[in-house]
Design a protein around this motif. Structure first.
Motif, short mmCIF file in Angstrom:
data_model
loop_
_atom_site.label_atom_id
_atom_site.label_comp_id
_atom_site.label_asym_id
_atom_site.label_seq_id
_atom_site.Cartn_x
_atom_site.Cartn_y
_atom_site.Cartn_z
N LEU A 1 -26.51 50.56 53.77
CA LEU A 1 -25.20 49.81 53.96
C LEU A 1 -24.97 49.68 55.54
O LEU A 1 -24.53 48.75 55.88
N ILE A 2 -25.01 50.68 56.23
CA ILE A 2 -24.52 50.76 57.71
C ILE A 2 -25.59 49.87 58.46
O ILE A 2 -25.19 49.12 59.28
N ARG A 3 -26.93 49.93 58.39
CA ARG A 3 -27.68 49.33 59.01
C ARG A 3 -27.64 47.87 58.62
O ARG A 3 -27.69 46.97 59.61
N PHE A 4 -27.30 47.55 57.46
CA PHE A 4 -26.96 46.11 57.42
C PHE A 4 -25.75 45.52 57.94
O PHE A 4 -25.51 44.51 58.36
N LEU A 5 -24.66 46.57 57.80
CA LEU A 5 -23.50 46.38 58.58
C LEU A 5 -23.66 45.96 60.09
O LEU A 5 -22.99 45.11 60.59
N VAL A 6 -24.65 46.67 60.93
CA VAL A 6 -24.78 46.45 62.15
C VAL A 6 -25.85 45.57 62.41
O VAL A 6 -26.17 45.35 63.55
N LEU A 7 -26.43 44.93 61.70
CA LEU A 7 -27.83 43.86 61.53
C LEU A 7 -27.22 42.71 62.59
O LEU A 7 -28.07 42.38 63.40
N PRO A 8 -26.06 42.31 62.41
CA PRO A 8 -25.77 41.05 63.25
C PRO A 8 -25.73 41.75 64.81
O PRO A 8 -26.31 41.03 65.66
N LEU A 9 -25.33 42.80 65.15
CA LEU A 9 -25.22 43.46 66.49
C LEU A 9 -26.72 43.45 66.83
O LEU A 9 -27.05 43.10 68.10
N GLN B 1 -28.79 41.80 69.92
CA GLN B 1 -29.54 42.59 71.06
C GLN B 1 -30.88 41.92 71.17
O GLN B 1 -31.44 42.05 72.25
N TYR B 2 -31.42 41.69 69.83
CA TYR B 2 -32.84 41.13 69.95
C TYR B 2 -33.06 39.66 70.83
O TYR B 2 -33.89 39.77 71.62
N ARG B 3 -32.06 38.84 70.54
CA ARG B 3 -31.90 37.41 71.26
C ARG B 3 -31.90 37.72 72.82
O ARG B 3 -32.40 37.20 73.47
N SER B 4 -31.05 38.79 73.13
CA SER B 4 -30.86 38.89 74.33
C SER B 4 -32.19 39.55 75.14
O SER B 4 -32.71 39.22 76.20
N SER B 5 -32.90 40.49 74.55
CA SER B 5 -34.02 41.19 75.15
C SER B 5 -35.13 40.05 75.00
O SER B 5 -35.69 40.03 76.08
N LYS B 6 -35.15 39.13 74.26
CA LYS B 6 -36.09 37.97 73.99
C LYS B 6 -35.91 37.22 75.19
O LYS B 6 -36.93 36.71 76.04
N LYS B 7 -34.61 36.86 75.66
CA LYS B 7 -34.51 35.97 76.85
C LYS B 7 -34.85 36.62 77.92
O LYS B 7 -35.27 36.04 78.99
N MET B 8 -34.56 37.94 78.05
CA MET B 8 -34.67 38.74 79.51
C MET B 8 -36.28 38.73 79.50
O MET B 8 -36.89 38.68 80.89
N GLN B 9 -37.03 38.88 78.31
CA GLN B 9 -38.41 38.81 78.44
C GLN B 9 -39.14 37.51 78.74
O GLN B 9 -40.01 37.56 79.55
N LEU C 1 -25.21 48.26 71.13
CA LEU C 1 -25.70 49.91 70.76
C LEU C 1 -24.27 50.83 71.00
O LEU C 1 -24.17 51.93 70.36
N LEU C 2 -23.49 50.48 72.11
CA LEU C 2 -22.31 51.03 72.31
C LEU C 2 -21.14 51.12 71.03
O LEU C 2 -20.63 52.01 70.80
N VAL C 3 -21.25 49.73 70.58
CA VAL C 3 -20.45 49.54 69.35
C VAL C 3 -21.02 50.47 68.03
O VAL C 3 -19.96 50.68 67.39
N GLN C 4 -22.31 50.58 67.95
CA GLN C 4 -22.81 51.37 66.99
C GLN C 4 -22.69 52.93 66.95
O GLN C 4 -22.48 53.50 65.95
N MET C 5 -22.35 53.21 68.32
CA MET C 5 -22.48 54.65 68.55
C MET C 5 -21.29 55.31 67.85
O MET C 5 -21.57 56.56 67.19
N PRO C 6 -20.14 54.94 67.87
CA PRO C 6 -19.14 55.64 67.05
C PRO C 6 -19.57 55.80 65.62
O PRO C 6 -19.17 56.76 64.83
N ILE C 7 -19.99 54.74 64.81
CA ILE C 7 -20.45 54.97 63.52
C ILE C 7 -21.51 55.90 63.34
O ILE C 7 -21.29 56.65 62.38
#
Length: 235
Positions: free
Chosen positions: A58-66, A70-78, A120-126
């Motif tokens: 449930l938590i992993r699906f909750l943070v899936l949009p984040l 992150q994936y789209r950002s790393s893809k652009k950087m690549q 990643l910073l948003v996920q850390m408190p969870i």
């Protein structure tokens, strides 16, 4: 992981029970997660090992949009790495100019270099809250799951080995998005996880294994290379 452990090391989970009246952190993060695990355990034949699995998913699906952001950002950087290398070579003797041109490149391609870090910073408190919800839940520490007593380390070291292997696998799946420096850590983190899992209550490395397996499956769909031949297999 370092941030998680730092946030969790300030209190002894065995002597500090969860109390929603104990402040904002317990009331709105730890207590709801702990209650959710108790609820799932009640409907899953008292098996907290399965309850941790469901809450992890449930938590992993909750943070899936984040994660997707992150994936789209790393893809652009690549995608702009070749142009960045050209700029570094062209302005190697002028760091200020190199930085200016790099920022222009980012703006032209809609790249935010911080976009990959913010999720990643948003996920850390969870993650920190989940650690406390597991380790400070007296019900979990008293239950067994398969051969494990969830409140004690695995006496046979099966969990530490699985935690290390799944950590390596999830890093391997994401290696195409890593820099060479990050790839050098692929063998260090599994060792760290193994050593920590030997000393932590079994409930925590069990969560790590579940989370790692979810990441492996997720990374397969996110980072697999598309086929260049319509009729041939993916390369």
């Amino acid at each position: 992981m370092i941030l998680v452990l730092a946030g969790c090391g300030s209190m002894n989970p065995q002597t500090n029970p969860i109390d929603p009246a104990n402040g904002f952190w317990d009331k709105f993060f730890i207590y709801p997660l702990s209650t959710l695990m108790n609820w799932f355990a009640d409907i899953l034949w008292g098996q907290y090992g399965l309850s941790i699995l469901i809450v992890t998913i449930l938590i992993r699906f909750l943070v899936l949009p984040l994660t997707l952001k992150q994936y789209r950002s790393s893809k652009k950087m690549q995608d702009i790495q070749p142009e960045m290398k050209k700029l570094k070579e062209k302005y190697k003797d002028d760091p200020k100019k190199q930085q200016e041109e790099t920022m222009k490149l980012f703006q032209a391609n809609g790249v935010n270099p911080l976009a990959g870090c913010l999720p990643l910073l948003v996920q850390m408190p969870i993650l920190i809250a989940l650690y406390h919800a597991i380790m400070r839940n007296g019900e979990i520490s008293q239950h067994t799951f398969m051969w494990l007593k969830l409140g004690s380390p695995d006496p046979y070291y099966v969990l530490p080995v699985l935690a290390a292997i799944t950590t390596f696998l999830q890093q391997k799946m994401m290696s195409s998005q890593m820099t060479s420096q990050m790839q050098a850590l692929m063998f260090i983190f599994p060792v760290m996880i193994f050593v920590m899992s030997m000393n932590f209550a079994s409930a925590l490395p069990l969560y790590w294994i579940y989370s790692n397996l979810f990441t492996v499956v997720q990374s397969y769909f996110l980072y697999r290379r598309p086929s260049t031949n319509k009729g041939g297999p993916s390369k």
